[in-house]
Design a protein around this motif. Sequence first.
Motif, PDB file in Angstrom:
ATOM      1  N   ASP A 100      49.914 -13.821 -15.423  1.00  0.00           N
ATOM      2  CA  ASP A 100      50.721 -13.343 -14.296  1.00  0.00           C
ATOM      3  C   ASP A 100      50.695 -11.812 -14.279  1.00  0.00           C
ATOM      4  O   ASP A 100      51.117 -11.162 -15.229  1.00  0.00           O
ATOM      5  CB  ASP A 100      52.157 -13.854 -14.452  1.00  0.00           C
ATOM      6  CG  ASP A 100      52.981 -13.730 -13.179  1.00  0.00           C
ATOM      7  OD1 ASP A 100      52.859 -12.692 -12.494  1.00  0.00           O
ATOM      8  OD2 ASP A 100      53.759 -14.658 -12.892  1.00  0.00           O
ATOM      9  N   THR A 101      50.162 -11.245 -13.208  1.00  0.00           N
ATOM     10  CA  THR A 101      49.881  -9.807 -13.138  1.00  0.00           C
ATOM     11  C   THR A 101      50.501  -9.191 -11.893  1.00  0.00           C
ATOM     12  O   THR A 101      50.442  -9.773 -10.810  1.00  0.00           O
ATOM     13  CB  THR A 101      48.346  -9.594 -13.146  1.00  0.00           C
ATOM     14  OG1 THR A 101      47.826 -10.056 -14.394  1.00  0.00           O
ATOM     15  CG2 THR A 101      47.985  -8.129 -12.960  1.00  0.00           C
ATOM     16  N   SER A 102      51.081  -8.002 -12.065  1.00  0.00           N
ATOM     17  CA  SER A 102      51.676  -7.271 -10.940  1.00  0.00           C
ATOM     18  C   SER A 102      50.908  -5.989 -10.669  1.00  0.00           C
ATOM     19  O   SER A 102      50.624  -5.225 -11.593  1.00  0.00           O
ATOM     20  CB  SER A 102      53.140  -6.926 -11.238  1.00  0.00           C
ATOM     21  OG  SER A 102      53.936  -8.088 -11.280  1.00  0.00           O
ATOM     22  N   VAL A 103      50.601  -5.755  -9.396  1.00  0.00           N
ATOM     23  CA  VAL A 103      50.007  -4.490  -8.963  1.00  0.00           C
ATOM     24  C   VAL A 103      51.169  -3.552  -8.642  1.00  0.00           C
ATOM     25  O   VAL A 103      51.922  -3.805  -7.700  1.00  0.00           O
ATOM     26  CB  VAL A 103      49.113  -4.705  -7.732  1.00  0.00           C
ATOM     27  CG1 VAL A 103      48.732  -3.367  -7.103  1.00  0.00           C
ATOM     28  CG2 VAL A 103      47.869  -5.487  -8.114  1.00  0.00           C
ATOM     29  N   VAL A 104      51.332  -2.491  -9.438  1.00  0.00           N
ATOM     30  CA  VAL A 104      52.465  -1.589  -9.234  1.00  0.00           C
ATOM     31  C   VAL A 104      52.080  -0.312  -8.504  1.00  0.00           C
ATOM     32  O   VAL A 104      52.945   0.370  -7.949  1.00  0.00           O
ATOM     33  CB  VAL A 104      53.183  -1.242 -10.565  1.00  0.00           C
ATOM     34  CG1 VAL A 104      53.882  -2.471 -11.135  1.00  0.00           C
ATOM     35  CG2 VAL A 104      52.228  -0.649 -11.588  1.00  0.00           C
ATOM     36  N   ILE A 105      50.787   0.035  -8.498  1.00  0.00           N
ATOM     37  CA  ILE A 105      50.322   1.207  -7.755  1.00  0.00           C
ATOM     38  C   ILE A 105      49.034   0.864  -7.029  1.00  0.00           C
ATOM     39  O   ILE A 105      48.079   0.361  -7.632  1.00  0.00           O
ATOM     40  CB  ILE A 105      50.093   2.423  -8.682  1.00  0.00           C
ATOM     41  CG1 ILE A 105      51.413   2.883  -9.307  1.00  0.00           C
ATOM     42  CG2 ILE A 105      49.461   3.597  -7.903  1.00  0.00           C
ATOM     43  CD1 ILE A 105      51.258   3.923 -10.401  1.00  0.00           C
ATOM     44  N   LEU A 106      49.020   1.115  -5.715  1.00  0.00           N
ATOM     45  CA  LEU A 106      47.781   1.042  -4.938  1.00  0.00           C
ATOM     46  C   LEU A 106      47.204   2.449  -4.974  1.00  0.00           C
ATOM     47  O   LEU A 106      47.743   3.359  -4.331  1.00  0.00           O
ATOM     48  CB  LEU A 106      48.076   0.605  -3.498  1.00  0.00           C
ATOM     49  CG  LEU A 106      48.709  -0.786  -3.338  1.00  0.00           C
ATOM     50  CD1 LEU A 106      49.100  -1.031  -1.882  1.00  0.00           C
ATOM     51  CD2 LEU A 106      47.766  -1.875  -3.815  1.00  0.00           C
ATOM     52  N   GLY A 107      46.147   2.642  -5.759  1.00  0.00           N
ATOM     53  CA  GLY A 107      45.658   3.995  -6.020  1.00  0.00           C
ATOM     54  C   GLY A 107      44.721   4.539  -4.961  1.00  0.00           C
ATOM     55  O   GLY A 107      44.897   5.651  -4.472  1.00  0.00           O
ATOM     56  N   ASP A 108      43.721   3.769  -4.603  1.00  0.00           N
ATOM     57  CA  ASP A 108      42.727   4.238  -3.641  1.00  0.00           C
ATOM     58  C   ASP A 108      41.899   3.062  -3.162  1.00  0.00           C
ATOM     59  O   ASP A 108      41.971   1.966  -3.715  1.00  0.00           O
ATOM     60  CB  ASP A 108      41.788   5.272  -4.295  1.00  0.00           C
ATOM     61  CG  ASP A 108      40.842   4.642  -5.312  1.00  0.00           C
ATOM     62  OD1 ASP A 108      39.752   4.194  -4.901  1.00  0.00           O
ATOM     63  OD2 ASP A 108      41.185   4.559  -6.507  1.00  0.00           O
ATOM     64  N   TYR A 109      41.115   3.327  -2.127  1.00  0.00           N
ATOM     65  CA  TYR A 109      40.064   2.366  -1.795  1.00  0.00           C
ATOM     66  C   TYR A 109      38.738   3.099  -1.697  1.00  0.00           C
ATOM     67  O   TYR A 109      38.700   4.305  -1.433  1.00  0.00           O
ATOM     68  CB  TYR A 109      40.370   1.567  -0.524  1.00  0.00           C
ATOM     69  CG  TYR A 109      40.379   2.321   0.789  1.00  0.00           C
ATOM     70  CD1 TYR A 109      39.195   2.625   1.464  1.00  0.00           C
ATOM     71  CD2 TYR A 109      41.582   2.701   1.384  1.00  0.00           C
ATOM     72  CE1 TYR A 109      39.207   3.285   2.681  1.00  0.00           C
ATOM     73  CE2 TYR A 109      41.618   3.362   2.605  1.00  0.00           C
ATOM     74  CZ  TYR A 109      40.422   3.651   3.245  1.00  0.00           C
ATOM     75  OH  TYR A 109      40.444   4.310   4.452  1.00  0.00           O
ATOM     76  N   SER A 110      37.676   2.351  -1.955  1.00  0.00           N
ATOM     77  CA  SER A 110      36.333   2.915  -1.863  1.00  0.00           C
ATOM     78  C   SER A 110      36.026   3.186  -0.399  1.00  0.00           C
ATOM     79  O   SER A 110      36.042   2.281   0.429  1.00  0.00           O
ATOM     80  CB  SER A 110      35.310   1.937  -2.449  1.00  0.00           C
ATOM     81  OG  SER A 110      34.000   2.424  -2.242  1.00  0.00           O
ATOM     82  N   ASP A 111      35.767   4.460  -0.081  1.00  0.00           N
ATOM     83  CA  ASP A 111      35.556   4.900   1.299  1.00  0.00           C
ATOM     84  C   ASP A 111      34.144   5.470   1.442  1.00  0.00           C
ATOM     85  O   ASP A 111      33.939   6.538   2.006  1.00  0.00           O
ATOM     86  CB  ASP A 111      36.614   5.952   1.642  1.00  0.00           C
ATOM     87  CG  ASP A 111      36.718   6.237   3.133  1.00  0.00           C
ATOM     88  OD1 ASP A 111      36.259   5.398   3.918  1.00  0.00           O
ATOM     89  OD2 ASP A 111      37.250   7.306   3.505  1.00  0.00           O
ATOM     90  N   GLY A 112      33.191   4.739   0.846  1.00  0.00           N
ATOM     91  CA  GLY A 112      31.802   5.198   0.821  1.00  0.00           C
ATOM     92  C   GLY A 112      31.265   5.314  -0.596  1.00  0.00           C
ATOM     93  O   GLY A 112      30.117   5.694  -0.805  1.00  0.00           O
ATOM     94  N   ASN A 113      32.077   4.977  -1.593  1.00  0.00           N
ATOM     95  CA  ASN A 113      31.642   5.013  -2.996  1.00  0.00           C
ATOM     96  C   ASN A 113      30.729   3.847  -3.354  1.00  0.00           C
ATOM     97  O   ASN A 113      30.125   3.839  -4.414  1.00  0.00           O
ATOM     98  CB  ASN A 113      32.855   4.987  -3.938  1.00  0.00           C
ATOM     99  CG  ASN A 113      33.244   6.362  -4.417  1.00  0.00           C
ATOM    100  OD1 ASN A 113      32.417   7.259  -4.476  1.00  0.00           O
ATOM    101  ND2 ASN A 113      34.504   6.535  -4.772  1.00  0.00           N
ATOM    102  N   ASP A 114      30.675   2.829  -2.500  1.00  0.00           N
ATOM    103  CA  ASP A 114      29.817   1.664  -2.714  1.00  0.00           C
ATOM    104  C   ASP A 114      28.892   1.548  -1.509  1.00  0.00           C
ATOM    105  O   ASP A 114      29.354   1.701  -0.369  1.00  0.00           O
ATOM    106  CB  ASP A 114      30.658   0.386  -2.818  1.00  0.00           C
ATOM    107  CG  ASP A 114      31.612   0.415  -4.004  1.00  0.00           C
ATOM    108  OD1 ASP A 114      31.353  -0.304  -4.983  1.00  0.00           O
ATOM    109  OD2 ASP A 114      32.616   1.162  -3.955  1.00  0.00           O
ATOM    110  N   VAL A 212      43.583  -0.391  -8.247  1.00  0.00           N
ATOM    111  CA  VAL A 212      45.020  -0.542  -8.500  1.00  0.00           C
ATOM    112  C   VAL A 212      45.376  -0.314  -9.974  1.00  0.00           C
ATOM    113  O   VAL A 212      44.506  -0.343 -10.847  1.00  0.00           O
ATOM    114  CB  VAL A 212      45.488  -1.961  -8.083  1.00  0.00           C
ATOM    115  CG1 VAL A 212      45.123  -2.250  -6.637  1.00  0.00           C
ATOM    116  CG2 VAL A 212      44.920  -3.057  -8.996  1.00  0.00           C
ATOM    117  N   MET A 213      46.672  -0.108 -10.213  1.00  0.00           N
ATOM    118  CA  MET A 213      47.222  -0.163 -11.567  1.00  0.00           C
ATOM    119  C   MET A 213      47.891  -1.531 -11.697  1.00  0.00           C
ATOM    120  O   MET A 213      48.841  -1.845 -10.962  1.00  0.00           O
ATOM    121  CB  MET A 213      48.256   0.943 -11.787  1.00  0.00           C
ATOM    122  CG  MET A 213      49.063   0.808 -13.087  1.00  0.00           C
ATOM    123  SD  MET A 213      48.074   0.815 -14.623  1.00  0.00           S
ATOM    124  CE  MET A 213      47.690   2.555 -14.764  1.00  0.00           C
ATOM    125  N   ALA A 214      47.348  -2.352 -12.595  1.00  0.00           N
ATOM    126  CA  ALA A 214      47.855  -3.705 -12.801  1.00  0.00           C
ATOM    127  C   ALA A 214      48.549  -3.799 -14.153  1.00  0.00           C
ATOM    128  O   ALA A 214      48.032  -3.290 -15.151  1.00  0.00           O
ATOM    129  CB  ALA A 214      46.701  -4.704 -12.739  1.00  0.00           C
TER     130      ALA A 214
END
Length: 351
Positions: A100-114, A212-214
């Motif tokens: 059971d895991t909680s995402v506490v911080i949405l840090g970033d999304y890949s915006d051209g890194n992939d 994310v920070m999980a």
Amino acid sequence: MGSLALLAACGHSGGGAPGAEAPKKDFTIGWSIYAGWMPWPYAQEAGIVKKWADKYGITIKLVQVNDYVESVNQYTAGKLDGVVATSMDTLTIPAAGGKDTSVVILGDYSDGNDGVVLKNAHSLADIKGRPVNLVELSVSQYLLARGLEKAGMKLSDVKIVNTSDADIVGAFASPQVNAVVTWNPQLSEVKKAPGASLVFDSSQIPNEILDVMAVSSATLKANPALGKALAGIWYETMALMQKNDAAGRAARAQMAHDAGTTPDAYDAQLKTTHLYYGAADAVRLAKSGELVTVTDRVRRFSFARGLFGPSATSVDSIGIGFANGKTLGDAANVKLRFDPTYMQMAADGKL
């Protein structure tokens, strides 16, 4: 950013609430090298981690794990209290493994890194029938599937050649390889090859490759101070690193050094990383219908590729809970929770 998802069998321990755990004072968080995660080791070196941990009477130690997948596996095995990961890997490794895991911080999304890079091509349509080198079952395969879908094609229109992230640049340099999918810093290298064209990248699917920070839901429930300290650390560091003064430049230069790259190269990677610098923006995403929509895409891809493990009988086997009250999948088996409580406290100035 990507990974090969190696996972345990899908666990099913009914119930919608995380299990009980004794409170504790010492916590270990795992990290690996990626543009959007370098603020964490920097914060430890700069004393920001200690400052916030001291405020809440706890100790937080950030530990580098050289292999990204290994960091997520160590967290899943209980050797780490938290880890930085993509939302997809958080779902397919710990949550699918029954943790059971909680995402506490949405840090970033890949915006051209992939991105998808082809030789001697003008568009993604030219990929049809080609072998494609990528890290199988990773966000690279997810990116390819989404690109093909947008171009009216399917994964069956190409032949996937499983290639480790360490070998992808060398593979593309050989004459017989003319299609790869990868992430930075490898992406910036393969784009330099003669005749190379970037034909699709993650900026075209915003918020789908989400970093994310999980943390363990049971650990967080017993120790809310951990969530508060992590949010304090993150947003103080975000405020510093986006400054264009000497202090901001020094902070980014140290992050570049920790990542084994130059300040210019690191700044270039940040341009293709959509960091949620402000807590209010991250909270808005966490409470939005968009997060439910993109997570639904990710879970459907993951289940179709067998990433929920052998005991998962349907895409709904694993429950995913959201801040807006919605649940995807089995509400009696929620194993992944998007919890904006601590980001909200940061946004409200209540940490």
